[in-house]
Design a protein around this motif. Sequence first.
Motif, PDB file in Angstrom:
ATOM      1  N   MET A 116      -9.838  -8.512 -13.005  1.00 46.59           N
ATOM      2  CA  MET A 116     -10.864  -8.263 -12.004  1.00 46.59           C
ATOM      3  C   MET A 116     -11.082  -9.538 -11.198  1.00 46.59           C
ATOM      4  O   MET A 116     -10.889 -10.634 -11.716  1.00 46.59           O
ATOM      5  N   HIS A 117     -11.505  -9.378  -9.957  1.00 45.79           N
ATOM      6  CA  HIS A 117     -11.776 -10.564  -9.150  1.00 45.79           C
ATOM      7  C   HIS A 117     -13.259 -10.693  -8.845  1.00 45.79           C
ATOM      8  O   HIS A 117     -13.900 -11.608  -9.306  1.00 45.79           O
ATOM      9  N   ARG A 118     -13.800  -9.757  -8.110  1.00 43.30           N
ATOM     10  CA  ARG A 118     -15.199  -9.877  -7.733  1.00 43.30           C
ATOM     11  C   ARG A 118     -15.846  -8.508  -7.824  1.00 43.30           C
ATOM     12  O   ARG A 118     -15.380  -7.540  -7.237  1.00 43.30           O
ATOM     13  N   ILE A 119     -16.925  -8.433  -8.585  1.00 44.38           N
ATOM     14  CA  ILE A 119     -17.697  -7.208  -8.708  1.00 44.38           C
ATOM     15  C   ILE A 119     -18.849  -7.331  -7.715  1.00 44.38           C
ATOM     16  O   ILE A 119     -19.565  -8.330  -7.715  1.00 44.38           O
ATOM     17  N   VAL A 120     -19.012  -6.322  -6.868  1.00 46.46           N
ATOM     18  CA  VAL A 120     -20.029  -6.402  -5.816  1.00 46.46           C
ATOM     19  C   VAL A 120     -21.024  -5.262  -5.931  1.00 46.46           C
ATOM     20  O   VAL A 120     -20.710  -4.190  -6.436  1.00 46.46           O
ATOM     21  N   ASN A 121     -22.234  -5.512  -5.459  1.00 42.91           N
ATOM     22  CA  ASN A 121     -23.284  -4.503  -5.488  1.00 42.91           C
ATOM     23  C   ASN A 121     -23.469  -3.881  -4.103  1.00 42.91           C
ATOM     24  O   ASN A 121     -24.449  -3.210  -3.849  1.00 42.91           O
ATOM     25  N   GLU A 122     -22.527  -4.128  -3.212  1.00 43.65           N
ATOM     26  CA  GLU A 122     -22.563  -3.566  -1.863  1.00 43.65           C
ATOM     27  C   GLU A 122     -21.172  -3.036  -1.536  1.00 43.65           C
ATOM     28  O   GLU A 122     -20.301  -3.014  -2.398  1.00 43.65           O
ATOM     29  N   LEU A 123     -20.968  -2.641  -0.318  1.00 40.30           N
ATOM     30  CA  LEU A 123     -19.642  -2.176   0.083  1.00 40.30           C
ATOM     31  C   LEU A 123     -18.646  -3.326  -0.028  1.00 40.30           C
ATOM     32  O   LEU A 123     -18.955  -4.456   0.352  1.00 40.30           O
ATOM     33  N   PRO A 124     -17.452  -3.048  -0.548  1.00 46.31           N
ATOM     34  CA  PRO A 124     -16.443  -4.095  -0.671  1.00 46.31           C
ATOM     35  C   PRO A 124     -16.089  -4.693   0.696  1.00 46.31           C
ATOM     36  O   PRO A 124     -15.965  -3.984   1.676  1.00 46.31           O
ATOM     37  N   GLU A 125     -15.965  -6.021   0.726  1.00 45.35           N
ATOM     38  CA  GLU A 125     -15.559  -6.714   1.941  1.00 45.35           C
ATOM     39  C   GLU A 125     -14.080  -7.073   1.907  1.00 45.35           C
ATOM     40  O   GLU A 125     -13.444  -7.177   2.939  1.00 45.35           O
ATOM     41  N   LEU A 182      -8.088  -5.607 -22.616  1.00 50.60           N
ATOM     42  CA  LEU A 182      -8.386  -6.979 -22.244  1.00 50.60           C
ATOM     43  C   LEU A 182      -8.890  -6.989 -20.815  1.00 50.60           C
ATOM     44  O   LEU A 182      -8.218  -6.478 -19.915  1.00 50.60           O
ATOM     45  N   LEU A 183     -10.092  -7.504 -20.624  1.00 45.55           N
ATOM     46  CA  LEU A 183     -10.658  -7.653 -19.279  1.00 45.55           C
ATOM     47  C   LEU A 183     -10.671  -9.135 -18.938  1.00 45.55           C
ATOM     48  O   LEU A 183     -11.141  -9.953 -19.729  1.00 45.55           O
ATOM     49  N   THR A 184     -10.158  -9.472 -17.770  1.00 44.30           N
ATOM     50  CA  THR A 184     -10.241 -10.852 -17.313  1.00 44.30           C
ATOM     51  C   THR A 184     -10.911 -10.871 -15.945  1.00 44.30           C
ATOM     52  O   THR A 184     -10.793  -9.914 -15.174  1.00 44.30           O
ATOM     53  N   PHE A 185     -11.587 -11.971 -15.663  1.00 43.93           N
ATOM     54  CA  PHE A 185     -12.296 -12.109 -14.389  1.00 43.93           C
ATOM     55  C   PHE A 185     -11.886 -13.434 -13.765  1.00 43.93           C
ATOM     56  O   PHE A 185     -12.221 -14.503 -14.260  1.00 43.93           O
ATOM     57  N   ASP A 186     -11.108 -13.359 -12.701  1.00 45.16           N
ATOM     58  CA  ASP A 186     -10.608 -14.545 -12.011  1.00 45.16           C
ATOM     59  C   ASP A 186     -11.682 -15.184 -11.148  1.00 45.16           C
ATOM     60  O   ASP A 186     -12.622 -14.536 -10.713  1.00 45.16           O
ATOM     61  N   ASP A 187     -11.484 -16.440 -10.890  1.00 50.15           N
ATOM     62  CA  ASP A 187     -12.202 -17.203  -9.869  1.00 50.15           C
ATOM     63  C   ASP A 187     -13.628 -17.587 -10.242  1.00 50.15           C
ATOM     64  O   ASP A 187     -14.271 -18.300  -9.480  1.00 50.15           O
ATOM     65  N   GLY A 188     -14.168 -17.152 -11.345  1.00 49.40           N
ATOM     66  CA  GLY A 188     -15.507 -17.560 -11.754  1.00 49.40           C
ATOM     67  C   GLY A 188     -16.596 -17.219 -10.754  1.00 49.40           C
ATOM     68  O   GLY A 188     -17.477 -18.028 -10.478  1.00 49.40           O
ATOM     69  N   ASN A 189     -16.538 -16.034 -10.216  1.00 49.54           N
ATOM     70  CA  ASN A 189     -17.557 -15.597  -9.258  1.00 49.54           C
ATOM     71  C   ASN A 189     -18.903 -15.420  -9.940  1.00 49.54           C
ATOM     72  O   ASN A 189     -18.990 -15.079 -11.120  1.00 49.54           O
ATOM     73  N   GLU A 190     -19.976 -15.633  -9.188  1.00 51.52           N
ATOM     74  CA  GLU A 190     -21.331 -15.462  -9.696  1.00 51.52           C
ATOM     75  C   GLU A 190     -21.545 -14.033 -10.203  1.00 51.52           C
ATOM     76  O   GLU A 190     -22.286 -13.800 -11.152  1.00 51.52           O
ATOM     77  N   SER A 191     -20.839 -13.081  -9.602  1.00 49.76           N
ATOM     78  CA  SER A 191     -20.985 -11.679 -10.006  1.00 49.76           C
ATOM     79  C   SER A 191     -20.508 -11.440 -11.440  1.00 49.76           C
ATOM     80  O   SER A 191     -20.953 -10.504 -12.091  1.00 49.76           O
ATOM     81  N   ASP A 192     -19.602 -12.309 -11.930  1.00 46.58           N
ATOM     82  CA  ASP A 192     -19.157 -12.169 -13.318  1.00 46.58           C
ATOM     83  C   ASP A 192     -20.355 -12.241 -14.261  1.00 46.58           C
ATOM     84  O   ASP A 192     -20.420 -11.519 -15.244  1.00 46.58           O
ATOM     85  N   TYR A 193     -21.273 -13.115 -13.942  1.00 46.27           N
ATOM     86  CA  TYR A 193     -22.453 -13.283 -14.788  1.00 46.27           C
ATOM     87  C   TYR A 193     -23.564 -12.301 -14.418  1.00 46.27           C
ATOM     88  O   TYR A 193     -24.154 -11.677 -15.297  1.00 46.27           O
ATOM     89  N   SER A 194     -23.833 -12.143 -13.131  1.00 48.96           N
ATOM     90  CA  SER A 194     -24.993 -11.341 -12.739  1.00 48.96           C
ATOM     91  C   SER A 194     -24.774  -9.835 -12.907  1.00 48.96           C
ATOM     92  O   SER A 194     -25.713  -9.108 -13.216  1.00 48.96           O
ATOM     93  N   TYR A 195     -23.552  -9.341 -12.717  1.00 52.52           N
ATOM     94  CA  TYR A 195     -23.290  -7.890 -12.820  1.00 52.52           C
ATOM     95  C   TYR A 195     -22.511  -7.530 -14.079  1.00 52.52           C
ATOM     96  O   TYR A 195     -22.826  -6.557 -14.747  1.00 52.52           O
ATOM     97  N   VAL A 196     -21.493  -8.306 -14.401  1.00 49.72           N
ATOM     98  CA  VAL A 196     -20.602  -7.942 -15.502  1.00 49.72           C
ATOM     99  C   VAL A 196     -21.227  -8.235 -16.865  1.00 49.72           C
ATOM    100  O   VAL A 196     -21.237  -7.379 -17.746  1.00 49.72           O
ATOM    101  N   TYR A 197     -21.728  -9.447 -17.048  1.00 50.26           N
ATOM    102  CA  TYR A 197     -22.262  -9.839 -18.352  1.00 50.26           C
ATOM    103  C   TYR A 197     -23.300  -8.847 -18.897  1.00 50.26           C
ATOM    104  O   TYR A 197     -23.199  -8.440 -20.059  1.00 50.26           O
ATOM    105  N   PRO A 198     -24.285  -8.422 -18.107  1.00 49.95           N
ATOM    106  CA  PRO A 198     -25.260  -7.455 -18.641  1.00 49.95           C
ATOM    107  C   PRO A 198     -24.616  -6.135 -19.075  1.00 49.95           C
ATOM    108  O   PRO A 198     -25.088  -5.497 -20.015  1.00 49.95           O
ATOM    109  N   LEU A 199     -23.537  -5.734 -18.403  1.00 50.01           N
ATOM    110  CA  LEU A 199     -22.883  -4.476 -18.766  1.00 50.01           C
ATOM    111  C   LEU A 199     -22.056  -4.604 -20.052  1.00 50.01           C
ATOM    112  O   LEU A 199     -21.787  -3.605 -20.725  1.00 50.01           O
ATOM    113  N   LEU A 200     -21.656  -5.820 -20.393  1.00 47.29           N
ATOM    114  CA  LEU A 200     -20.829  -6.025 -21.577  1.00 47.29           C
ATOM    115  C   LEU A 200     -21.637  -6.397 -22.812  1.00 47.29           C
ATOM    116  O   LEU A 200     -21.094  -6.451 -23.914  1.00 47.29           O
ATOM    117  N   THR A 201     -22.930  -6.659 -22.628  1.00 42.25           N
ATOM    118  CA  THR A 201     -23.730  -7.065 -23.799  1.00 42.25           C
ATOM    119  C   THR A 201     -24.590  -5.915 -24.279  1.00 42.25           C
ATOM    120  O   THR A 201     -24.752  -4.920 -23.665  1.00 42.25           O
TER     121      THR A 201
END
Length: 87
Positions: free
Chosen positions: A23-32, A68-87
């Motif tokens: 995964m690269h970037r998880i967004v809460n709006e329309l993909p750019e 196996l899920l990986t998240f490239d680039d260390g985007n802020e969305s990894d923590y703000s959107y993904v982390y809550p869904l995985l815990t």
Amino acid sequence: MINKMINQIEEILQTSDLVALVMHRIVNELPERWEDIPVSKFEMILSLIKFEILTDTIDASNMKPTHLLTFDDGNESDYSYVYPLLT
């Protein structure tokens, strides 16, 4: 494009021993960008993975990772959107 990706993931989950999803970037709006994944679609991916894990027959003597899920680039969305869904 995202729906096609979801369909491909479903097919891969049914036919592979180990599935790695990058995964690269998880967004809460329309993909750019092409690599953006809306949170709602990421939740669908997680549901597919959980369904596969729960419905697979588990041989306790041979338990191996299947996803196996990986998240490239260390985007802020990894923590703000993904982390809550995985815990």
